[in-house]
Write a protein that holds these residues in place. Structure first.
Motif, PDB file in Angstrom:
ATOM      1  N   ILE A   1       0.859  -1.180   0.000  1.00  0.00           N
ATOM      2  CA  ILE A   1       0.000   0.000   0.000  1.00  0.00           C
ATOM      3  C   ILE A   1       0.895   1.229   0.000  1.00  0.00           C
ATOM      4  CG2 ILE A   1      -1.846   1.276   1.148  1.00  0.00           C
ATOM      5  CD1 ILE A   1      -2.641  -1.306   2.566  1.00  0.00           C
ATOM      6  N   THR A   2       0.910   1.980  -1.101  1.00  0.00           N
ATOM      7  CA  THR A   2       1.634   3.245  -1.086  1.00  0.00           C
ATOM      8  C   THR A   2       0.732   4.281  -0.414  1.00  0.00           C
ATOM      9  OG1 THR A   2       0.829   4.199  -3.173  1.00  0.00           O
ATOM     10  CG2 THR A   2       2.642   2.602  -3.312  1.00  0.00           C
ATOM     11  N   GLY A   3       1.342   5.174   0.355  1.00  0.00           N
ATOM     12  CA  GLY A   3       0.523   6.090   1.149  1.00  0.00           C
ATOM     13  C   GLY A   3      -0.197   5.361   2.266  1.00  0.00           C
ATOM     14  N   GLY A   4       0.388   4.268   2.716  1.00  0.00           N
ATOM     15  CA  GLY A   4      -0.268   3.405   3.702  1.00  0.00           C
ATOM     16  C   GLY A   4      -0.372   3.981   5.097  1.00  0.00           C
ATOM     17  N   ALA A   5       0.329   5.091   5.363  1.00  0.00           N
ATOM     18  CA  ALA A   5       0.201   5.742   6.666  1.00  0.00           C
ATOM     19  C   ALA A   5      -0.857   6.836   6.638  1.00  0.00           C
ATOM     20  CB  ALA A   5       1.541   6.339   7.099  1.00  0.00           C
TER      21      ALA A   5
ATOM     22  N   SER B   1       0.707   9.556   8.973  1.00  0.00           N
ATOM     23  CA  SER B   1       1.127   9.584  10.374  1.00  0.00           C
ATOM     24  C   SER B   1       1.486   8.183  10.862  1.00  0.00           C
ATOM     25  CB  SER B   1      -0.002  10.148  11.247  1.00  0.00           C
ATOM     26  OG  SER B   1       0.320  10.057  12.618  1.00  0.00           O
ATOM     27  N   MET B   2       2.617   8.065  11.528  1.00  0.00           N
ATOM     28  CA  MET B   2       3.024   6.778  12.082  1.00  0.00           C
ATOM     29  C   MET B   2       2.006   6.277  13.108  1.00  0.00           C
ATOM     30  SD  MET B   2       5.236   4.351  11.960  1.00  0.00           S
ATOM     31  CE  MET B   2       6.766   4.972  11.232  1.00  0.00           C
ATOM     32  N   SER B   3       1.332   7.187  13.789  1.00  0.00           N
ATOM     33  CA  SER B   3       0.339   6.789  14.794  1.00  0.00           C
ATOM     34  C   SER B   3      -0.788   5.972  14.169  1.00  0.00           C
ATOM     35  CB  SER B   3      -0.238   8.019  15.503  1.00  0.00           C
ATOM     36  OG  SER B   3      -0.940   8.846  14.602  1.00  0.00           O
ATOM     37  N   ASN B   4      -1.020   6.143  12.863  1.00  0.00           N
ATOM     38  CA  ASN B   4      -2.048   5.359  12.178  1.00  0.00           C
ATOM     39  C   ASN B   4      -1.657   3.893  12.022  1.00  0.00           C
ATOM     40  OD1 ASN B   4      -3.624   7.657  11.823  1.00  0.00           O
ATOM     41  ND2 ASN B   4      -2.896   8.047   9.741  1.00  0.00           N
ATOM     42  N   LEU B   5      -0.369   3.593  12.224  1.00  0.00           N
ATOM     43  CA  LEU B   5       0.146   2.237  11.993  1.00  0.00           C
ATOM     44  C   LEU B   5       0.697   1.600  13.263  1.00  0.00           C
ATOM     45  CD1 LEU B   5       2.081   3.013   8.683  1.00  0.00           C
ATOM     46  CD2 LEU B   5      -0.168   1.944   8.877  1.00  0.00           C
TER      47      LEU B   5
END
Length: 337
Positions: A5-9, A37-41
């Motif tokens: 997934i590109t733009g996966g964050a 955002s890393m918080s999304n992952l």
């Protein structure tokens, strides 16, 4: 399956990644974190999957894509003021970056690519609801960039026999949406301002109507894009097939939050006030800004229903409540809102 997934964050990518991981797929994330955002992952203070912090324009993507079965290409700069004020930079990402992803997918024999386009390609259409086979002629920087991406997808379909699905996303809303950008999506902006007891500024009369679709429904159709053979080389509208005015949305949000705050309304052509790179020099025409601000969108989703056995299930109020809960949580965590 092994899925990139590109733009996966980002907003749509991170929600999809979470569900695909639950389904047992191996997920590879590409994101330069300029907007994602890393918080999304993160879950339990640990990344939920493999993450590569690089641009989609980077040649490293060719190596990372080895062994990948499916690619969701969601990485893009979608903020309209940024696309207007930085046309060369954003075209490099939104067009050249897309070409880089397609070429990497070709050389790595990826089974199917899903390209995230936008309802912005329909911006000059005047017959509704909008259908996938309608002729399009966008003129905004972002709309042209997305249409250029579609043209490259069509070229790779014809030149190399690649399987590429084009998804034209309408007004997506819900948890993980970027509320902090220069001009946030209207629903996110209203929620943020009213929770903070601030007076929102709205441009135009508020009677402009859009097709708003909740992120969970978007995730469900994104999963169909790799599950269904009938998706092969097709273009799909991703909306709810119904419209709602900005004033109606404001009323629902305010009724839930019970603030009683009335918005400040400004002329539609003032949407980009204060953004010097757009308004200085040979300034963008007022009538163009007003048209973009007041535009009407409504998706014909009969094709997705017919070919994918899909239809949206989340009603507007339920989606807004979930969006409010997300923003509250972010504020409690002292995120920058």
């Amino acid at each position: 399956m092994k899925i990139m997934i590109t733009g996966g964050a980002g907003f749509i990518g991170s929600n999809l990644a979470r569900e695909l991981i639950k389904d047992g797929h191996e997920i590879i994330i590409i994101d330069d974190f300029s907007y994602g955002s890393m918080s999304n992952l993160i879950k339990n203070e640990k990344p939920t999957t493999e993450i590569h912090k690089i641009s989609i324009c980077d040649d490293k993507i060719f190596e990372i894509m080895k062994g990948i079965d499916y690619v969701y290409h969601f990485a893009a700069i979608s903020c309209l003021p940024v696309c207007l004020s930085q046309p060369s930079c954003t075209t490099n990402v939104n067009v050249a970056g897309t070409l880089n992803v397609l070429e990497a997918a070709r050389l790595n024999n990826v089974k199917r690519v899903i390209f995230a386009s936008s309802s912005a390609v329909y911006e000059n259409n005047e017959t509704f609801p909008l259908k996938e086979d309608d002729k399009v002629n966008p003129h905004s920087i972002y709309g042209v960039q997305k249409y250029a991406g579609e043209l490259f997808c069509n070229a790779y379909r014809k030149l190399y026999g690649m399987d590429i699905v084009i998804a034209r996303f309408f007004n997506v809303y819900g948890p993980n949406q970027d509320y902090t950008r220069q001009k946030p999506p209207v629903m996110s902006y209203i929620i943020k301002e009213l929770i903070k007891k601030r007076t929102p500024v709205m441009y135009g009369t508020g009677e402009q109507k859009r097709d708003f679709i909740f992120i969970d429904d978007v995730t469900s159709i994104n999963k169909k894009f790799i599950e269904k053979e009938t998706a092969k080389n097709e273009t799909f509208n991703v909306g709810i097939g119904k419209v709602c005015s900005i004033n109606e949305i404001y009323g629902i949000i305010d009724n839930i939050l019970k603030t009683g705050i009335k918005p400040i309304k400004k002329p539609a052509y003032d949407m980009y006030e204060g953004i010097n790179n757009i308004t200085e020099g040979k300034s963008i025409k007022n009538e163009i800004v007003a048209k973009e601000t007041n535009k009407f969108t409504e998706a014909d989703i009969s094709k997705a229903k017919r070919l994918l056995d899909w239809e949206p299930k989340v009603d507007l109020k339920t989606g807004i409540i979930a969006s409010i809960e997300f923003v509250r949580e972010m504020i409690d965590l002292k995120k920058d809102f």
